[in-house]
Design a protein around this motif. Structure first.
Motif, PDB file in Angstrom:
ATOM      1  N   GLU A  90       0.817  -1.203   0.000  1.00 21.73           N
ATOM      2  CA  GLU A  90       0.000   0.000   0.000  1.00 21.73           C
ATOM      3  C   GLU A  90       0.856   1.261   0.000  1.00 21.73           C
ATOM      4  N   VAL A  91       1.957   1.233   0.753  1.00 23.72           N
ATOM      5  CA  VAL A  91       2.819   2.413   0.865  1.00 23.72           C
ATOM      6  C   VAL A  91       3.574   2.680  -0.431  1.00 23.72           C
ATOM      7  N   LEU A  92       3.880   1.634  -1.190  1.00 24.46           N
ATOM      8  CA  LEU A  92       4.663   1.812  -2.418  1.00 24.46           C
ATOM      9  C   LEU A  92       3.958   2.657  -3.463  1.00 24.46           C
ATOM     10  N   ASN A  93       2.669   2.879  -3.313  1.00 21.05           N
ATOM     11  CA  ASN A  93       1.928   3.709  -4.262  1.00 21.05           C
ATOM     12  C   ASN A  93       1.826   5.174  -3.828  1.00 21.05           C
ATOM     13  N   GLU A  94       2.463   5.519  -2.706  1.00 15.49           N
ATOM     14  CA  GLU A  94       2.381   6.892  -2.208  1.00 15.49           C
ATOM     15  C   GLU A  94       3.294   7.818  -3.016  1.00 15.49           C
ATOM     16  N   ARG A 115      14.084   1.477   3.378  1.00 13.04           N
ATOM     17  CA  ARG A 115      14.306   2.645   4.237  1.00 13.04           C
ATOM     18  C   ARG A 115      13.073   3.527   4.344  1.00 13.04           C
ATOM     19  N   HIS A 116      12.396   3.750   3.218  1.00 13.11           N
ATOM     20  CA  HIS A 116      11.264   4.675   3.226  1.00 13.11           C
ATOM     21  C   HIS A 116       9.927   3.940   3.346  1.00 13.11           C
ATOM     22  N   ILE A 169       7.163   8.032  -2.215  1.00 17.30           N
ATOM     23  CA  ILE A 169       7.966   6.926  -2.745  1.00 17.30           C
ATOM     24  C   ILE A 169       8.379   7.229  -4.184  1.00 17.30           C
ATOM     25  N   ARG A 170       7.431   7.730  -4.955  1.00 15.29           N
ATOM     26  CA  ARG A 170       7.769   8.109  -6.337  1.00 15.29           C
ATOM     27  C   ARG A 170       8.783   9.251  -6.363  1.00 15.29           C
ATOM     28  N   THR A 171       8.687  10.162  -5.380  1.00 13.88           N
ATOM     29  CA  THR A 171       9.656  11.255  -5.303  1.00 13.88           C
ATOM     30  C   THR A 171      11.048  10.734  -5.003  1.00 13.88           C
ATOM     31  N   GLY A 214      16.630   9.339  -7.838  1.00  4.32           N
ATOM     32  CA  GLY A 214      17.644   8.359  -8.211  1.00  4.32           C
ATOM     33  C   GLY A 214      18.074   7.423  -7.104  1.00  4.32           C
ATOM     34  N   ALA A 215      17.299   7.342  -6.022  1.00  3.26           N
ATOM     35  CA  ALA A 215      17.654   6.421  -4.925  1.00  3.26           C
ATOM     36  C   ALA A 215      17.497   4.978  -5.399  1.00  3.26           C
ATOM     37  N   PRO A 216      18.377   4.089  -4.960  1.00  2.00           N
ATOM     38  CA  PRO A 216      18.256   2.678  -5.350  1.00  2.00           C
ATOM     39  C   PRO A 216      16.914   2.096  -4.929  1.00  2.00           C
ATOM     40  N   GLN A 217      16.412   1.146  -5.710  1.00  2.00           N
ATOM     41  CA  GLN A 217      15.083   0.596  -5.479  1.00  2.00           C
ATOM     42  C   GLN A 217      14.967  -0.052  -4.097  1.00  2.00           C
TER      43      GLN A 217
END
Length: 315
Positions: A208-212, A231-232, A215-217, A222-225
């Motif tokens: 659910e959080v991965l769609n916030e 971390r986030h 996360i896209r920001t 350029g943060a690693p996947q």
């Protein structure tokens, strides 16, 4: 913080009183008592009445209850009805191995389950449904297996067939390697049930959080996947995971009772089963009281972790 702890302390009193009352009533609903277990068919009449009087079972139930409450107020757990040993001493001797198994189970389960659940959510978010489905189905199948059946299978494989791990034997704290081998099978049994539950909740929360937007920001910078996920996303999805981990401790205590009995672990669970078999009211009531206090302490720790993870939480 201080006000919260004071409030919890006041709430502790009716909770403990309710647990003590419920256990006191349920134990006396079971047919027979400690005298019937000890005497069997050998004593009757005056001798049996004298034994009941010595154990304090000849007085009305309400008086037994009142006497037990007075003992608890004085922080006196009393002595066992059958052997006459101090209950506090027996609990202190059995508590370390149960505490060790519980702590290792929670630590290993959370580490493995959170990792698997997060990876399952990451693969599902990336559209790799096969990996996500395999992980989800495996955890569900493990969760459906009864703990006693899994324990017997592990004994058959690792003890009787391969001879790698002992299923019985003494507990020697002076031999760390031997101690780990001795408790390895109980740890595996308990960890499997905890891992499956926590992993599924972790997968749902992280997905659910991965769609916030944040996360896209983070990805746009350029943060690693995997760094973004662990971390986030994982940190912001931690609240439901903490809740389930805290509740899992309750089921873990139930599991230790069965597991310790199967693997002959001299812990609190074995002490409880022995007390029930002997109809030893004092021992059973005291052990369940200790279990209840541990569960309450874990709930308080869970609330404190809430505050640490999310300062927006108000007590």
């Amino acid at each position: 913080m201080k006000e919260y702890l004071v409030k919890k302390a006041w709430q502790l009193i009716p909770t403990v009183l309710g647990v003590v009352t419920l256990v006191f009533i349920v134990m006396r609903l079971i047919p027979g008592d400690a005298t019937s277990h000890m005497a069997g068919d050998n004593l009757s009449g005056d001798a049996l009445n004298a034994m009941r009087e010595r154990m304090g079972l000849d007085v009305p139930i309400w008086q037994q209850y009142f006497n037990y409450l007075l003992q608890l107020v004085r922080l006196d757990l009393g002595t066992t009805m059958v052997t006459g040993q101090p209950v506090a001493k027996l609990i202190l001797e059995a508590l370390p191995v149960t505490f060790l198994i519980s702590v290792l189970t929670v630590g290993i389960s959370c580490l493995v389950a959170i990792t698997l659940g997060t990876l399952a959510a990451f693969t599902a978010h990336k559209g790799k449904k096969l990996v996500d489905s395999v992980l989800t189905w495996i955890t569900m199948l493990v969760d459906l297996m009864p703990s006693f059946w899994m324990a017997l299978l592990l004994m058959l494989l690792f003890t009787l067939t391969l001879g790698w791990l002992p299923a019985t034997g003494s507990i020697d704290y002076g031999d760390p390697l031997g101690l780990l081998r001795r408790i390895a099978l109980p740890l595996i049994v308990l960890c499997m049930g905890q891992i499956s539950t926590i992993a599924r909740i972790t997968r749902t929360s992280v997905l659910e959080v991965l769609n916030e937007d944040y996360i896209r920001t983070a990805r746009a910078f350029g943060a690693p996947q995997l760094l973004v996920v662990f971390r986030h996303a994982l940190k912001n999805a931690a609240m439901p995971i903490i809740t389930v981990a805290g509740l899992a401790f309750g089921s873990l205590m139930n599991g230790t009772v069965i597991t310790e009995f199967i693997f002959s672990i001299p812990g609190i669970g074995s002490l409880l089963i022995g007390g029930i078999k002997m109809r030893d009211y004092t021992l059973v009531q005291s052990v369940i009281l200790v279990y209840s206090m541990l569960f309450i302490v874990v709930n308080m720790m869970t609330d404190l972790i809430y505050r640490y993870m999310d300062p927006r939480v108000k007590y």
